[in-house]
Design a protein around this motif. Structure first.
Motif, PDB file in Angstrom:
ATOM      1  N   MET A   1       0.787  -1.179   0.036  1.00  0.00           N
ATOM      2  CA  MET A   1       0.092  -0.131   0.055  1.00  0.00           C
ATOM      3  C   MET A   1       0.813   1.279  -0.015  1.00  0.00           C
ATOM      4  O   MET A   1       1.908   1.373   0.775  1.00  0.00           O
ATOM      5  CB  MET A   1      -0.883  -0.111   1.177  1.00  0.00           C
ATOM      6  N   VAL A   2       0.559   2.199  -0.759  1.00  0.00           N
ATOM      7  CA  VAL A   2       1.225   3.467  -0.837  1.00  0.00           C
ATOM      8  C   VAL A   2       0.734   4.539  -0.066  1.00  0.00           C
ATOM      9  O   VAL A   2      -0.515   4.759  -0.176  1.00  0.00           O
ATOM     10  CB  VAL A   2       1.406   4.113  -2.459  1.00  0.00           C
ATOM     11  N   THR A   3       1.127   4.858   1.035  1.00  0.00           N
ATOM     12  CA  THR A   3       0.422   5.667   2.184  1.00  0.00           C
ATOM     13  C   THR A   3       0.543   7.102   1.905  1.00  0.00           C
ATOM     14  O   THR A   3      -0.057   7.906   2.361  1.00  0.00           O
ATOM     15  CB  THR A   3       1.054   5.526   3.477  1.00  0.00           C
ATOM     16  N   THR A   4       1.417   7.554   0.761  1.00  0.00           N
ATOM     17  CA  THR A   4       1.452   9.052   0.260  1.00  0.00           C
ATOM     18  C   THR A   4       0.899   9.209  -1.045  1.00  0.00           C
ATOM     19  O   THR A   4       0.976  10.110  -1.553  1.00  0.00           O
ATOM     20  CB  THR A   4       2.881   9.251   0.167  1.00  0.00           C
ATOM     21  N   ASP A   5      -0.051   8.170  -1.600  1.00  0.00           N
ATOM     22  CA  ASP A   5      -0.840   8.501  -2.913  1.00  0.00           C
ATOM     23  C   ASP A   5      -1.739   9.758  -2.556  1.00  0.00           C
ATOM     24  O   ASP A   5      -2.229   9.734  -1.839  1.00  0.00           O
ATOM     25  CB  ASP A   5      -1.800   7.229  -3.016  1.00  0.00           C
ATOM     26  N   TYR A   6      -1.824  10.571  -3.881  1.00  0.00           N
ATOM     27  CA  TYR A   6      -2.381  11.567  -3.740  1.00  0.00           C
ATOM     28  C   TYR A   6      -3.953  11.381  -3.635  1.00  0.00           C
ATOM     29  O   TYR A   6      -4.382  12.386  -3.384  1.00  0.00           O
ATOM     30  CB  TYR A   6      -2.464  12.306  -5.430  1.00  0.00           C
ATOM     31  N   ARG A   7      -4.415  10.280  -3.887  1.00  0.00           N
ATOM     32  CA  ARG A   7      -5.881  10.097  -3.642  1.00  0.00           C
ATOM     33  C   ARG A   7      -6.166  10.323  -2.115  1.00  0.00           C
ATOM     34  O   ARG A   7      -7.553  10.728  -1.965  1.00  0.00           O
ATOM     35  CB  ARG A   7      -6.376   8.594  -4.060  1.00  0.00           C
ATOM     36  N   TRP A   8      -5.343  10.184  -1.120  1.00  0.00           N
ATOM     37  CA  TRP A   8      -5.618  10.659   0.112  1.00  0.00           C
ATOM     38  C   TRP A   8      -5.833  11.832   0.473  1.00  0.00           C
ATOM     39  O   TRP A   8      -6.672  12.399   1.209  1.00  0.00           O
ATOM     40  CB  TRP A   8      -4.612   9.996   1.173  1.00  0.00           C
ATOM     41  N   THR A   9      -5.102  12.698  -0.490  1.00  0.00           N
ATOM     42  CA  THR A   9      -5.190  13.999  -0.119  1.00  0.00           C
ATOM     43  C   THR A   9      -6.571  14.597  -0.824  1.00  0.00           C
ATOM     44  O   THR A   9      -7.497  15.269  -0.313  1.00  0.00           O
ATOM     45  CB  THR A   9      -3.911  14.971  -1.064  1.00  0.00           C
ATOM     46  N   ASP A  10      -6.877  14.001  -2.095  1.00  0.00           N
ATOM     47  CA  ASP A  10      -8.145  14.137  -2.770  1.00  0.00           C
ATOM     48  C   ASP A  10      -9.382  13.757  -1.756  1.00  0.00           C
ATOM     49  O   ASP A  10     -10.227  14.431  -1.668  1.00  0.00           O
ATOM     50  CB  ASP A  10      -8.176  13.415  -4.001  1.00  0.00           C
ATOM     51  N   ARG A  11      -9.123  12.718  -1.371  1.00  0.00           N
ATOM     52  CA  ARG A  11     -10.530  12.143  -0.309  1.00  0.00           C
ATOM     53  C   ARG A  11     -10.295  13.321   0.952  1.00  0.00           C
ATOM     54  O   ARG A  11     -11.448  13.560   1.444  1.00  0.00           O
ATOM     55  CB  ARG A  11     -10.265  10.898   0.220  1.00  0.00           C
ATOM     56  N   ALA A  12      -9.105  13.596   1.519  1.00  0.00           N
ATOM     57  CA  ALA A  12      -9.149  14.834   2.580  1.00  0.00           C
ATOM     58  C   ALA A  12      -9.994  15.981   2.295  1.00  0.00           C
ATOM     59  O   ALA A  12     -10.897  16.609   3.082  1.00  0.00           O
ATOM     60  CB  ALA A  12      -7.816  15.066   3.004  1.00  0.00           C
ATOM     61  N   TYR A  13      -9.883  16.432   0.880  1.00  0.00           N
ATOM     62  CA  TYR A  13     -10.388  17.597   0.465  1.00  0.00           C
ATOM     63  C   TYR A  13     -12.056  17.222   0.618  1.00  0.00           C
ATOM     64  O   TYR A  13     -12.839  18.318   1.133  1.00  0.00           O
ATOM     65  CB  TYR A  13      -9.943  17.807  -0.875  1.00  0.00           C
TER      66      TYR A  13
END
Length: 107
Positions: A1-13
């Protein structure tokens, strides 16, 4: 699992827009701080992250406020520290280990 994937920033938004993740200013002595709290964008557990701010100016050209002065962007790099053990988390973390970025514009 990539813990720094941009999708987490997108989901945080998305969580910020839904007010399920919040960012509140807090002053410690003379250093401005922010408290990020709410649902983790990956594991959905509750997290609280306290940070001293990092202000950047001149990102992607000058963005001007109503008085003509450049606006500052505050960048917060947050890592889940929900306190729940996760099987696939990186070694030594206290949550799922996901990292995401929140960028605020000081107005």
């Amino acid at each position: 699992m990539v813990t720094t994937d941009y999708r987490w920033t997108d989901r945080a938004y998305d969580l910020l827009e839904a007010q399920e993740l919040t960012v509140k200013p807090h002053n410690e002595d003379t250093a401005p701080c922010f408290v990020v709290s709410g649902r983790c964008p990956r594991c959905d557990h509750h997290l609280v992250d306290r940070q001293v701010t990092v202000a950047l100016t001149g990102m992607a050209g000058a963005s001007r406020g109503s008085n003509g002065d450049p606006q500052e962007a505050v960048v917060l790099d947050v890592t889940c520290g929900c306190g729940t053990a996760h099987q696939d988390a990186p070694t030594g973390v206290t949550g799922c280990g996901v990292s995401f970025r929140i960028e605020l514009t000081a107005e």
